[in-house]
Design a protein around this motif. Sequence first.
Motif, PDB file in Angstrom:
ATOM      1  N   ILE A 109      15.537  23.066 -18.063  1.00  0.00           N
ATOM      2  CA  ILE A 109      14.088  23.026 -18.006  1.00  0.00           C
ATOM      3  C   ILE A 109      13.788  24.606 -17.600  1.00  0.00           C
ATOM      4  CG2 ILE A 109      11.832  22.591 -16.910  1.00  0.00           C
ATOM      5  CD1 ILE A 109      12.724  19.749 -16.810  1.00  0.00           C
ATOM      6  N   GLY A 110      14.537  25.394 -16.912  1.00  0.00           N
ATOM      7  CA  GLY A 110      14.036  26.644 -16.209  1.00  0.00           C
ATOM      8  C   GLY A 110      13.728  26.400 -14.763  1.00  0.00           C
ATOM      9  N   ASN A 111      14.143  25.255 -14.059  1.00  0.00           N
ATOM     10  CA  ASN A 111      13.524  25.042 -12.733  1.00  0.00           C
ATOM     11  C   ASN A 111      14.877  25.473 -11.774  1.00  0.00           C
ATOM     12  OD1 ASN A 111      12.625  24.017 -10.318  1.00  0.00           O
ATOM     13  ND2 ASN A 111      11.891  22.325 -11.001  1.00  0.00           N
ATOM     14  N   PHE A 112      14.882  26.599 -11.491  1.00  0.00           N
ATOM     15  CA  PHE A 112      16.061  26.980 -10.744  1.00  0.00           C
ATOM     16  C   PHE A 112      15.821  26.658  -9.295  1.00  0.00           C
ATOM     17  CE2 PHE A 112      16.166  29.695 -14.412  1.00  0.00           C
ATOM     18  CZ  PHE A 112      17.333  29.659 -14.930  1.00  0.00           C
ATOM     19  N   GLU A 114       8.858  25.677 -23.222  1.00  0.00           N
ATOM     20  CA  GLU A 114       9.805  27.040 -23.371  1.00  0.00           C
ATOM     21  C   GLU A 114       9.382  28.029 -22.254  1.00  0.00           C
ATOM     22  OE1 GLU A 114       9.306  27.760 -27.460  1.00  0.00           O
ATOM     23  OE2 GLU A 114      11.401  27.090 -28.019  1.00  0.00           O
ATOM     24  N   LYS A 115       8.225  27.852 -22.078  1.00  0.00           N
ATOM     25  CA  LYS A 115       7.590  28.966 -21.024  1.00  0.00           C
ATOM     26  C   LYS A 115       7.930  28.856 -19.530  1.00  0.00           C
ATOM     27  CE  LYS A 115       3.367  29.713 -23.933  1.00  0.00           C
ATOM     28  NZ  LYS A 115       1.944  29.704 -23.987  1.00  0.00           N
ATOM     29  N   ILE A 116       8.567  27.825 -19.236  1.00  0.00           N
ATOM     30  CA  ILE A 116       8.877  27.490 -17.709  1.00  0.00           C
ATOM     31  C   ILE A 116       9.942  28.459 -17.198  1.00  0.00           C
ATOM     32  CG2 ILE A 116       9.597  25.666 -16.043  1.00  0.00           C
ATOM     33  CD1 ILE A 116       8.205  23.814 -17.959  1.00  0.00           C
ATOM     34  N   ALA A 118      16.038  32.679 -19.376  1.00  0.00           N
ATOM     35  CA  ALA A 118      14.711  31.923 -19.213  1.00  0.00           C
ATOM     36  C   ALA A 118      13.436  32.734 -19.435  1.00  0.00           C
ATOM     37  CB  ALA A 118      14.810  31.127 -18.184  1.00  0.00           C
ATOM     38  N   ALA A 119      13.607  33.905 -18.705  1.00  0.00           N
ATOM     39  CA  ALA A 119      12.410  34.858 -18.922  1.00  0.00           C
ATOM     40  C   ALA A 119      12.430  35.296 -20.452  1.00  0.00           C
ATOM     41  CB  ALA A 119      12.616  36.011 -18.076  1.00  0.00           C
ATOM     42  N   HIS A 120      13.431  35.532 -21.118  1.00  0.00           N
ATOM     43  CA  HIS A 120      13.284  36.012 -22.415  1.00  0.00           C
ATOM     44  C   HIS A 120      12.753  34.971 -23.208  1.00  0.00           C
ATOM     45  CE1 HIS A 120      14.217  38.079 -25.941  1.00  0.00           C
ATOM     46  NE2 HIS A 120      14.979  36.997 -26.609  1.00  0.00           N
ATOM     47  N   ARG A 121      13.386  33.686 -23.123  1.00  0.00           N
ATOM     48  CA  ARG A 121      12.714  32.422 -23.871  1.00  0.00           C
ATOM     49  C   ARG A 121      11.321  32.085 -23.448  1.00  0.00           C
ATOM     50  NH1 ARG A 121      14.717  26.887 -21.663  1.00  0.00           N
ATOM     51  NH2 ARG A 121      13.320  27.655 -19.943  1.00  0.00           N
TER      52      ARG A 121
END
Length: 520
Positions: free
Chosen positions: A346-349, A414-416, A402-405
């Motif tokens: 998800i991008g939730n690091f 995709e913005k998370i 994740a930032a590029h995505r």
Amino acid sequence: MPSWALAGIKCPPAGWADGVLPPVSACLSADLTPHGPHLLPLELLQEPHDLQAGMPQTLSASDMVTPGSLNPPPTEPTDVEQAGQPLLDGAPSSASLETLIQHLVPTADYYPEKAYIFTFLLSSRLFIEPRELLARVCHLCIEQQQLDKPVLDKARVRKFGPKLLQLLAEWTETFPRDFQEESTIGHLKDVVGRIAPCDEAYRKSMHQLLQALHQKLAALHQGPEGLVGADKPISYRTKPPASIHRELLGVCSDPYTLAQQLTHVELERLRHIGPEEFVQAFVNKDPLASTKPCFSDKTSNLEAYVKWFNRLCYLVATEICMPAKKKQRAQVIEFFIDVARECFNIGNFNSLMAIISGMNMSPVSRLKKTWAKVKTAKFFILEHQMDPTGNFCNYRTALRGAAHRSLTAHSSREKIVIPFFSLLIKDIYFLNEGCANRLPNGHVNFEKFLELAKQVGEFITWKQVECPFEQDPSITHYLYTAPIFSEDGLYLASYESESPENQTEKERWKSLRSSILGKT
């Protein structure tokens, strides 16, 4: 660094005391679609070759900071103000505070670049209180546009008015807490009231601005949901009554659903953190300021977010140590590994790191018989991604991906991007410690604050993303309120589950049984 920022993290990974951090890696991931358009390529991550089997290893922003066209202000700096090459067109790399304030003031023919506005409003509170800065900006506007004259130059004011309102709108939108005092609202009403006779639309715009400001402040004052047990975890081995506690797997058994709800919690708590808190967390009193501090310590939302991270660490450890049978404990561990994997995708690091940290706590990692029943390959891959080696190089590469995505996103999922928050705090801390706020000649080191604004601005962009996942109140309520064991409680639960292996553990077990359970 304040105690809550690092000492408050109960289980930080190893390698945090390696000195000043090098620049953040700008590596980007090319393929970002393993499970679908909103997921990161976990399958493409290579498993490290030196992993030991069986046991866990211990461990838009561009608008704000990209230089562009900044026209010079109407007055030239005096007394050799510009000590370095301009970093933004017309903005010096260092200058006196007075010159930097002048760069902020719009005129009929000039408006500061958005990057400059954000950078200066963020950093200026180190040298001058926001209410005083606003008073000086308003005074300069009145003086330069001759708004105190009985007869105004309407043509000139009509060119200046929209720029003034735009500056005030950007200020109130990005730093609403600067306007909590009535005196600051008074400055806004006074300066806009002076230009309103030239165009009644200015008064209407001001009314809309204040209405939006009041709504934003009201939402911020509500704050995120409080955490139960974050400061006073339970210390006994006996399970709480069923009426107040259920195992997490009984509330949510789907890893992806729990990862979504963790993301919901993270974004909700991040929403309340203002950019100014990053500055206020680490600053000392400006030596050239008056005897009073520039501001009081207003970092409650940062502190609350660190407490949430700690709570999640202890909740994971508690859920693992609580079951009496090792098969159940192994099932809980594998569940959290899958949750961590989905958080990564998800991008939730931040939740990812909290889960890994909870599973690496000593009361959990010592459960060898339990871990022997766990399929640990996925866990080791995740742990490798959050390895602190090389200043968290692997994590920083994944974060850039994740930032590029997020920048090229076609959907809200995709913005998370939720960064590992304590490392972000550490980066900002070392930036602050490694560079002086003022140069030897007394000028403000604006170059430093451009880099600070770059880091904070990117975070502000990420935290403004609307959560695409529908909230499940039963799950989030459990995450906030389920009782958690203290460190002693975790050790006692661990020893009760798998007997001590050496004399040191046996003595501690005996001591804990005596102090917590009243047994010998």
